[in-house]
Scaffold this motif. Structure first.
Motif, PDB file in Angstrom:
ATOM      1  N   ARG A 427       0.812  -1.218   0.000  1.00 24.35           N
ATOM      2  CA  ARG A 427       0.000   0.000   0.000  1.00 24.35           C
ATOM      3  C   ARG A 427       0.843   1.265   0.000  1.00 24.35           C
ATOM      4  NH1 ARG A 427      -2.759  -1.797   5.455  1.00 24.35           N
ATOM      5  NH2 ARG A 427      -0.504  -2.113   5.754  1.00 24.35           N
ATOM      6  N   ALA A 428       2.129   1.143   0.297  1.00 25.26           N
ATOM      7  CA  ALA A 428       2.988   2.315   0.465  1.00 25.26           C
ATOM      8  C   ALA A 428       3.612   2.745  -0.855  1.00 25.26           C
ATOM      9  CB  ALA A 428       4.079   2.013   1.484  1.00 25.26           C
ATOM     10  N   ALA A 429       3.929   4.041  -0.930  1.00 23.62           N
ATOM     11  CA  ALA A 429       4.607   4.569  -2.112  1.00 23.62           C
ATOM     12  C   ALA A 429       6.011   3.988  -2.231  1.00 23.62           C
ATOM     13  CB  ALA A 429       4.656   6.097  -2.047  1.00 23.62           C
ATOM     14  N   GLU A 430       6.681   3.831  -1.096  1.00 21.14           N
ATOM     15  CA  GLU A 430       7.964   3.143  -1.048  1.00 21.14           C
ATOM     16  C   GLU A 430       7.731   1.805  -0.355  1.00 21.14           C
ATOM     17  OE1 GLU A 430      10.734   4.041  -2.425  1.00 21.14           O
ATOM     18  OE2 GLU A 430       9.923   5.940  -3.174  1.00 21.14           O
ATOM     19  N   PRO A 431       7.506   0.750  -1.104  1.00 27.25           N
ATOM     20  CA  PRO A 431       6.991  -0.494  -0.508  1.00 27.25           C
ATOM     21  C   PRO A 431       7.980  -1.276   0.359  1.00 27.25           C
ATOM     22  CG  PRO A 431       7.409  -0.786  -2.842  1.00 27.25           C
ATOM     23  CD  PRO A 431       7.588   0.669  -2.563  1.00 27.25           C
ATOM     24  N   LEU A 432       9.281  -1.118   0.153  1.00 28.60           N
ATOM     25  CA  LEU A 432      10.236  -1.924   0.909  1.00 28.60           C
ATOM     26  C   LEU A 432      10.196  -1.566   2.396  1.00 28.60           C
ATOM     27  CD1 LEU A 432      12.483  -4.048   0.909  1.00 28.60           C
ATOM     28  CD2 LEU A 432      14.119  -2.185   0.547  1.00 28.60           C
ATOM     29  N   VAL A 433       9.886  -2.559   3.222  1.00 26.83           N
ATOM     30  CA  VAL A 433       9.862  -2.384   4.669  1.00 26.83           C
ATOM     31  C   VAL A 433      11.177  -2.820   5.286  1.00 26.83           C
ATOM     32  CG1 VAL A 433       8.730  -3.086   6.821  1.00 26.83           C
ATOM     33  CG2 VAL A 433       7.362  -2.698   4.753  1.00 26.83           C
ATOM     34  N   LYS A 434      11.653  -3.970   4.901  1.00 24.10           N
ATOM     35  CA  LYS A 434      12.882  -4.508   5.469  1.00 24.10           C
ATOM     36  C   LYS A 434      13.448  -5.557   4.527  1.00 24.10           C
ATOM     37  CE  LYS A 434      12.914  -5.047   9.842  1.00 24.10           C
ATOM     38  NZ  LYS A 434      12.666  -5.524  11.229  1.00 24.10           N
ATOM     39  N   SER A 435      14.770  -5.650   4.499  1.00 22.85           N
ATOM     40  CA  SER A 435      15.447  -6.671   3.719  1.00 22.85           C
ATOM     41  C   SER A 435      16.277  -7.534   4.665  1.00 22.85           C
ATOM     42  CB  SER A 435      16.339  -6.024   2.651  1.00 22.85           C
ATOM     43  OG  SER A 435      16.968  -7.011   1.868  1.00 22.85           O
ATOM     44  N   LEU A 436      16.028  -8.832   4.647  1.00 22.01           N
ATOM     45  CA  LEU A 436      16.691  -9.760   5.554  1.00 22.01           C
ATOM     46  C   LEU A 436      17.696 -10.614   4.788  1.00 22.01           C
ATOM     47  CD1 LEU A 436      13.458 -11.069   7.334  1.00 22.01           C
ATOM     48  CD2 LEU A 436      14.901  -9.160   8.056  1.00 22.01           C
ATOM     49  N   ARG A 437      18.825 -10.840   5.413  1.00 20.06           N
ATOM     50  CA  ARG A 437      19.821 -11.731   4.829  1.00 20.06           C
ATOM     51  C   ARG A 437      20.096 -12.843   5.843  1.00 20.06           C
ATOM     52  NH1 ARG A 437      24.803  -9.731   1.084  1.00 20.06           N
ATOM     53  NH2 ARG A 437      25.488 -11.788   0.367  1.00 20.06           N
ATOM     54  N   LEU A 438      19.331 -13.923   5.702  1.00 20.54           N
ATOM     55  CA  LEU A 438      19.371 -15.003   6.678  1.00 20.54           C
ATOM     56  C   LEU A 438      20.103 -16.235   6.156  1.00 20.54           C
ATOM     57  CD1 LEU A 438      15.611 -14.812   7.764  1.00 20.54           C
ATOM     58  CD2 LEU A 438      17.565 -13.673   8.832  1.00 20.54           C
ATOM     59  N   HIS A 439      20.447 -16.234   4.873  1.00 19.58           N
ATOM     60  CA  HIS A 439      21.037 -17.413   4.260  1.00 19.58           C
ATOM     61  C   HIS A 439      22.339 -17.062   3.535  1.00 19.58           C
ATOM     62  CE1 HIS A 439      17.506 -19.955   4.975  1.00 19.58           C
ATOM     63  NE2 HIS A 439      16.766 -18.906   4.654  1.00 19.58           N
ATOM     64  N   GLY A 440      23.067 -18.113   3.202  1.00 20.78           N
ATOM     65  CA  GLY A 440      24.325 -17.944   2.488  1.00 20.78           C
ATOM     66  C   GLY A 440      24.232 -18.254   1.017  1.00 20.78           C
ATOM     67  N   ASN A 441      23.030 -18.521   0.518  1.00 18.25           N
ATOM     68  CA  ASN A 441      22.842 -18.788  -0.902  1.00 18.25           C
ATOM     69  C   ASN A 441      21.414 -18.387  -1.265  1.00 18.25           C
ATOM     70  OD1 ASN A 441      23.161 -19.780  -3.552  1.00 18.25           O
ATOM     71  ND2 ASN A 441      24.448 -21.473  -2.832  1.00 18.25           N
ATOM     72  N   ALA A 442      21.040 -18.625  -2.509  1.00 17.33           N
ATOM     73  CA  ALA A 442      19.740 -18.196  -3.006  1.00 17.33           C
ATOM     74  C   ALA A 442      18.597 -18.757  -2.166  1.00 17.33           C
ATOM     75  CB  ALA A 442      19.580 -18.637  -4.459  1.00 17.33           C
ATOM     76  N   VAL A 443      17.573 -17.923  -1.946  1.00 15.00           N
ATOM     77  CA  VAL A 443      16.374 -18.343  -1.217  1.00 15.00           C
ATOM     78  C   VAL A 443      15.442 -19.023  -2.215  1.00 15.00           C
ATOM     79  CG1 VAL A 443      14.420 -17.610   0.184  1.00 15.00           C
ATOM     80  CG2 VAL A 443      16.621 -16.422   0.386  1.00 15.00           C
ATOM     81  N   MET A 444      15.061 -20.279  -1.922  1.00 12.21           N
ATOM     82  CA  MET A 444      14.308 -21.087  -2.876  1.00 12.21           C
ATOM     83  C   MET A 444      12.823 -21.212  -2.541  1.00 12.21           C
ATOM     84  SD  MET A 444      16.840 -21.686  -4.791  1.00 12.21           S
ATOM     85  CE  MET A 444      16.133 -22.778  -5.996  1.00 12.21           C
ATOM     86  N   CYS A 445      12.447 -21.127  -1.264  1.00 16.97           N
ATOM     87  CA  CYS A 445      11.033 -21.297  -0.895  1.00 16.97           C
ATOM     88  C   CYS A 445      10.740 -20.520   0.388  1.00 16.97           C
ATOM     89  CB  CYS A 445      10.673 -22.769  -0.726  1.00 16.97           C
ATOM     90  SG  CYS A 445      11.722 -23.703   0.401  1.00 16.97           S
ATOM     91  N   LEU A 446       9.472 -20.135   0.535  1.00 15.33           N
ATOM     92  CA  LEU A 446       9.017 -19.334   1.673  1.00 15.33           C
ATOM     93  C   LEU A 446       7.659 -19.820   2.159  1.00 15.33           C
ATOM     94  CD1 LEU A 446       9.674 -15.630   0.567  1.00 15.33           C
ATOM     95  CD2 LEU A 446      10.730 -16.774   2.522  1.00 15.33           C
ATOM     96  N   ALA A 447       7.435 -19.679   3.464  1.00 17.76           N
ATOM     97  CA  ALA A 447       6.112 -19.854   4.062  1.00 17.76           C
ATOM     98  C   ALA A 447       6.033 -18.907   5.249  1.00 17.76           C
ATOM     99  CB  ALA A 447       5.891 -21.298   4.505  1.00 17.76           C
ATOM    100  N   ALA A 448       4.848 -18.442   5.577  1.00 16.83           N
ATOM    101  CA  ALA A 448       4.743 -17.440   6.641  1.00 16.83           C
ATOM    102  C   ALA A 448       3.337 -17.400   7.208  1.00 16.83           C
ATOM    103  CB  ALA A 448       5.138 -16.057   6.107  1.00 16.83           C
TER     104      ALA A 448
END
Length: 591
Positions: A427-448
């Motif tokens: 909904r925001a004009a600048e949509p990025l809220v936060k960027s997380l770097r939790l892994h050492g390689n490409a992120v392949m799947c997500l659930a939340a």
């Protein structure tokens, strides 16, 4: 000991409007449910349960004059749908039958066996009624489908054997006609592969494949090009998306001249299919022929409107009425599955003046309410309003190829090639809220959910992140990496790059590995959907399997395809499959 006790059942007077509601997230109407409703005659008026209602010495004559244990025993032989939706309308006392978790547990064990572990995760707060309802419907639909497939298998094997004998005798010398193709294959555990062959006229599309000396289909593409694709992809998944996109643009330029031809199929190297020792194929295919006898499910193949393989499918709208497809032709399309028997194209999504939805392969889809999000190799996430005919609602630049999406009510999550998980406020004009770097390689799947984010990476780790505390809670290291993930209730299921399934329990932010299962997949598990009473898995080994989610999973049916399966989606008992080509297969309850 009770003997020769009978309860007459007939079509009920109450609830005859067809109310089939229930707590199941994937309701499928079971045949004969209404006819299984109990006889309403002879029952006392509705009222709160009391000792008089259930006492064997009660003056009331009829079902409720029996001991309560006997009443629950009788109810255990009714369909779960009847217990959930019909009995509460008869009287309050019978409504309590559906609230007895012990009775539901006994029903579940009767369905799958008392020695089978179910549920795999925690039993606390487990939705037993929904699980039993889903399992009964799954068994009814897919074991019936398996029987149909078995009959087809026998017939087709006999036909193939006859052809082989004719060829050996020198009586079968007619060459393959131009455009001849194999149909979709399907089989059930312990049954051979279905071989369906049909010839199309030479004017029904391009001849994209030719037979080699060993009857293997050889792709008609440049040898150097195929070698580059193999070298660039094999063993590395999608480590070099920019290079892949350059090659894809070349393919698109060559294929563009043939865009209007029906039946044209453009199979290209699939990063998800590499490393499994399977030869790349380019084949034309036809819809599965109508089986006999009539099964509980029907399968339709959406009209071929993409010109490159479909990577992602998503059923939206809550009733499996609309299907979104994302393809390597850079487009996202919306299909109406209800107004016509074979599905109708509604829209090809795109902004004003755009010739395609994305500027690269569309790799993932997610939805929340009226919004649909699509992520691609062009390093963007694009938003579309389904209620406004697919109008564009936003463009988010992610900085790297987008591999996976998860759409929650308040946030959109994107996992990308550059090892990041990005949180966006759409909904925001600048949509990025936060960027997380939790892994050492490409992120392949997500659930939340509204509290936690669970992510799987090519670094062979699974991480739990607490959204409210803004910190990582746990990192689990596996011997393989997850490509697909499904999270519901207190269980998380994932499929890895070796064909194995992994189950985890998820309680209060604590992710605990439970078991690993070999269900017969021999390559990447590219899609998984788990609910309380159902489990679907798809793999680049060309199969989709339907299971009961117990330990170990009980496989009800296996569907085989001519190419590696890229993804699947399940909603309201409808299954959508991206079978590795330009088509999409839809399995749904027969009307």
């Amino acid at each position: 000991m009770m003997s020769e006790f009978r309860v007459n059942v007939h079509e009920p007077e109450v609830g005859k409007d067809g109310d089939q509601g229930g707590p199941s997230p994937d309701p499928v109407k079971s045949p004969g449910i209404e006819a299984s409703a109990p006889d309403l005659r002879g029952l006392p008026p509705a009222g709160p349960p009391s000792s008089a209602d259930i006492s064997p010495s009660a003056e009331a004559s009829g079902l409720l004059s029996l001991p309560w244990e006997m009443v629950t025993q009788i109810a255990s032989h009714l369909p779960a749908q009847c217990v959930i939706t019909v009995l509460p309308k008869v009287c309050h006392a019978l409504g309590n039958v559906g609230k007895d978790n012990t009775a539901w547990q006994l029903r579940a064990h009767r369905l799958i066996g008392s020695r089978i572990g179910f549920p795999v995760g925690p039993k606390e707060n487990f939705d037993w009624p929904s699980a039993c309802l889903e399992m009964e419907q799954l068994i009814t639909c897919w074991t019936g489908q398996a029987q149909v497939v078995a009959i087809q298998t026998k017939e087709d094997e006999e036909a193939r054997e006859k052809v082989r004998l004719q060829e050996r005798a020198g009586l079968y010398e007619e060459p393959l006609a131009e455009g001849q193709e194999d149909g979709r294959e399907g089989d059930v555990e312990g049954v051979g592969v279905v071989a369906q062959e049909a010839a199309n006229g030479a004017d029904e599309g391009m001849d994209l494949a030719m037979e080699g000396e060993d009857d293997d289909t050889q792709p008609v593409v440049g040898g150097d090009q195929l070698a580059r694709l193999r070298e660039g992809l094999e063993g590395r998944g999608i480590d070099d998306p920019d290079a892949l996109m350059e090659e894809e643009r070349d393919h698109m330029m060559v294929f563009g001249a043939n865009e209007g031809q029906d039946g044209a199929v453009h199979h290209q190297a699939n990063p998800r299919n590499m490393g499994n020792g399977r030869q790349l194929e380019m084949e034309q295919r036809q819809p599965l022929r109508s089986p006999s006898p009539t099964p509980a499910l029907e399968c339709i193949t959406l009209p071929s409107d993409h010109i490159a393989p479909v990577n992602s499918v998503l059923l939206v709208g809550g009733e499996g009425a609309v299907c979104a497809t994302g393809s390597r032709d850079w487009n996202v399309k919306l299909w109406d599955l209800q107004t016509s028997a074979g599905g109708t194209l509604l829209h090809t999504l795109g902004g004003r003046g755009d010739f395609s939805t994305h500027r690269g392969w569309v790799w993932c889809l997610a939805s929340q309410g009226p919004l649909l999000a699509s992520g691609g190799f062009d390093s963007t996430v694009r938003l579309w309003d389904l209620q406004a005919g697919g109008a564009e609602r936003g463009l988010i630049k992610s900085g790297a190829a987008v591999h996976c999406l998860s759409f929650q009510t308040d946030v959109l999550l994107a996992g990308t090639f550059d090892r990041r998980i990005s949180m966006y406020d759409t909904r925001a004009a600048e949509p990025l809220v936060k960027s997380l770097r939790l892994h050492g390689n490409a992120v392949m799947c997500l659930a939340a959910d509204d509290k936690y984010i669970i992510s799987g990476s090519k670094d062979c780790t699974v991480v739990v992140y607490d959204r409210r505390a803004a910190k990582g809670l746990k990192k689990i290291r596996l011997g393989s990496y997850l490509l697909s993930m499904s999270y519901s209730g207190s269980e998380v299921w994932g499929g890895d790059n070796s064909g194995m399934l992994h189950s985890f329990s998820m309680q209060a932010g604590t992710l605990k590995p439970l078991s690993q299962f070999d269900v017969g997949h021999t390559a990447l598990v590219t899609g998984i959907h788990r609910s309380a009473g159902s489990l679907y898995t798809g793999s680049s080994d060309r199969t989709v399997k339907v299971h009961i989610p117990c330990a170990p999973p009980r496989t009800l049916c296996t569907l085989r395809h001519l190419a590696g399966v890229n993804g699947l989606s399940v909603e309201a008992g409808v299954l959508a499959v991206a079978p590795g080509d330009v088509n999409v297969d839809i399995w749904r309850p027969r009307k």
